[in-house]
Scaffold this motif. Sequence first.
Motif, short mmCIF file in Angstrom:
data_model
loop_
_atom_site.label_atom_id
_atom_site.label_comp_id
_atom_site.label_asym_id
_atom_site.label_seq_id
_atom_site.Cartn_x
_atom_site.Cartn_y
_atom_site.Cartn_z
N ALA A 41 0.84 -1.20 0.00
CA ALA A 41 0.00 0.00 0.00
C ALA A 41 0.88 1.26 0.00
O ALA A 41 1.94 1.29 0.64
CB ALA A 41 -0.92 0.01 1.21
N ALA A 42 0.44 2.27 -0.72
CA ALA A 42 1.14 3.55 -0.73
C ALA A 42 0.59 4.41 0.40
O ALA A 42 -0.63 4.58 0.52
CB ALA A 42 0.94 4.26 -2.07
N VAL A 43 1.47 4.94 1.23
CA VAL A 43 1.07 5.76 2.37
C VAL A 43 1.58 7.18 2.15
O VAL A 43 2.79 7.41 2.03
CB VAL A 43 1.61 5.19 3.69
N ASN A 44 0.63 8.10 2.08
CA ASN A 44 0.96 9.52 1.93
C ASN A 44 0.97 10.15 3.31
O ASN A 44 -0.07 10.22 3.97
CB ASN A 44 -0.06 10.21 1.02
N ALA A 45 2.15 10.59 3.75
CA ALA A 45 2.29 11.22 5.06
C ALA A 45 2.82 12.62 4.89
O ALA A 45 3.99 12.82 4.53
CB ALA A 45 3.23 10.40 5.95
N GLY A 46 1.96 13.60 5.09
CA GLY A 46 2.37 15.00 4.95
C GLY A 46 2.88 15.34 3.58
O GLY A 46 3.77 16.20 3.43
N GLY A 47 2.36 14.68 2.53
CA GLY A 47 2.76 14.98 1.17
C GLY A 47 3.89 14.12 0.64
O GLY A 47 4.25 14.20 -0.54
N GLN A 48 4.47 13.25 1.48
CA GLN A 48 5.52 12.34 1.03
C GLN A 48 4.96 10.92 0.94
O GLN A 48 4.13 10.51 1.74
CB GLN A 48 6.70 12.36 2.01
N LEU A 49 5.44 10.16 -0.06
CA LEU A 49 4.94 8.81 -0.29
C LEU A 49 5.90 7.76 0.25
O LEU A 49 7.12 7.85 0.06
CB LEU A 49 4.71 8.57 -1.79
N PHE A 50 5.32 6.74 0.90
CA PHE A 50 6.06 5.63 1.44
C PHE A 50 5.29 4.35 1.10
O PHE A 50 4.12 4.40 0.75
CB PHE A 50 6.23 5.77 2.96
N THR A 51 5.96 3.20 1.23
CA THR A 51 5.34 1.93 0.85
C THR A 51 5.31 0.97 2.03
O THR A 51 6.32 0.80 2.72
CB THR A 51 6.10 1.28 -0.32
N ALA A 52 4.15 0.34 2.24
CA ALA A 52 4.01 -0.64 3.32
C ALA A 52 4.68 -1.94 2.94
O ALA A 52 4.63 -2.39 1.79
CB ALA A 52 2.53 -0.88 3.61
N GLY A 53 5.33 -2.57 3.91
CA GLY A 53 5.98 -3.85 3.69
C GLY A 53 5.01 -5.00 3.74
O GLY A 53 3.78 -4.81 3.80
N ALA A 54 5.55 -6.21 3.76
CA ALA A 54 4.71 -7.41 3.77
C ALA A 54 3.83 -7.49 5.01
O ALA A 54 2.77 -8.10 4.99
CB ALA A 54 5.59 -8.66 3.67
N ASP A 55 4.28 -6.85 6.11
CA ASP A 55 3.50 -6.84 7.35
C ASP A 55 2.47 -5.71 7.39
O ASP A 55 1.77 -5.53 8.40
CB ASP A 55 4.42 -6.74 8.56
N GLY A 56 2.37 -4.95 6.30
CA GLY A 56 1.42 -3.84 6.25
C GLY A 56 1.90 -2.58 6.92
O GLY A 56 1.15 -1.61 7.00
N ILE A 57 3.13 -2.55 7.41
CA ILE A 57 3.65 -1.37 8.11
C ILE A 57 4.54 -0.56 7.18
O ILE A 57 5.47 -1.09 6.56
CB ILE A 57 4.45 -1.78 9.36
N ALA A 58 4.24 0.71 7.07
CA ALA A 58 5.07 1.66 6.33
C ALA A 58 5.83 2.52 7.32
O ALA A 58 5.25 3.03 8.28
CB ALA A 58 4.21 2.54 5.43
N HIS A 59 7.12 2.67 7.12
CA HIS A 59 7.95 3.49 7.98
C HIS A 59 8.06 4.87 7.34
O HIS A 59 8.68 5.04 6.29
CB HIS A 59 9.32 2.84 8.18
N VAL A 60 7.43 5.84 7.96
CA VAL A 60 7.25 7.16 7.35
C VAL A 60 7.88 8.24 8.24
O VAL A 60 8.23 7.99 9.39
CB VAL A 60 5.76 7.46 7.11
N ARG A 61 7.97 9.41 7.67
CA ARG A 61 8.40 10.56 8.46
C ARG A 61 7.72 11.79 7.89
O ARG A 61 7.32 11.83 6.72
CB ARG A 61 9.92 10.73 8.43
#
Length: 370
Positions: free
Chosen positions: A191-211
Amino acid sequence: MHKLIAGLAAGLVVLVAAPVALGANVSVRVEGTPDTLLPRTATSTTTGTFTKDGSPSHLCARNSATGALEAATGGNWAGRWASFGDYEIQTIRGETHKSEANDASGTYWSFWLNYKFSSTGGCGTPMQDGDDVLFFPSCFGCAQEPTPLRIAGIPTSAAQGQVFGVRVVQYGVTFDSEFNATTTIAPAAGAAVNAGGQLFTAGADGIAHVRVDAQGVAGVRATKDGFVRSATEPVCVNCGTTPPPGSPGAADTEGPATTLGIKNGKVFSRKKAPRTLRGKVASDPSGLSAVKIRLLRKDGKKCSFFSGGRERFRKTHLCWHGAFFKIGDRANWSYLLPKRLGRGRYRLEAYGIDGVLNRGPIKRIGFRVR
């Protein structure tokens, strides 16, 4: 005919309803095709009925899913009264999805309640405090019907530029031959996770490490092809206590508590023995997926348990043993027995399962009918 419309037309099996509420504090969200039409909005339903097309015979309860949509949008939706005895929603805030029965490629407005597929019409779905209603376009004949994403774990605050975890889950639904729906849940890998305008990708466990690099309240939202985008969750940057670097945030890991409507140790006469079993499941951050109960009986040396499938007591050689069975997914629940309980000692047990499949503690009480 599409399975949703077919199920509505058939009427389906109606669970024993909880007492009718006078109104409820709920949230409503509408996800359109290009973007969100109505962000998660808190609203209150009321008593009474309304009609959308002016016909006095086409009444919809205000304390229903469609009534909640009416309140949250200020009436900015339209639809027609369908043959299955409910409004078929066609337009919400200017976006129309109106499929004809013979159009295999059309789209329609679907809705989920507490992150579970709803097989009943909106006007026929009563609301309780804390309910979460989601409307989104679905489709006839598409390879994969869309189902929701959800951010199930996220901190409320973070430090500027610090990495934190966002846990994303995806829901699915399967149907048996009787059109009984089972909602599934899994990590939303990729899944693509948009955090404050920046894009990150969730791993196999569904967790995206964002800032988030800017101070203030940042919105976090997840998207994935074939799924309905998640609600936007707020994270306040540089607002206070922050989670450890890389942590999955405020993940929901505990199931909801349950209370029962019969006092422990109560003794009933045969004429006043209970027939309706009642209870309540506490609110949970992830909503409520299911309520399960078990009713056990001992009369002298004879032991039995109540079978939800057969709707009668079945003998067992092991006293105080028997299967739990699901009775619904409503916080204020009740179950109507075929008849009043006979003489004997009873043990009633119940527990709730939340929207991310955490099982709550089993609540048990004992009572006697003499």
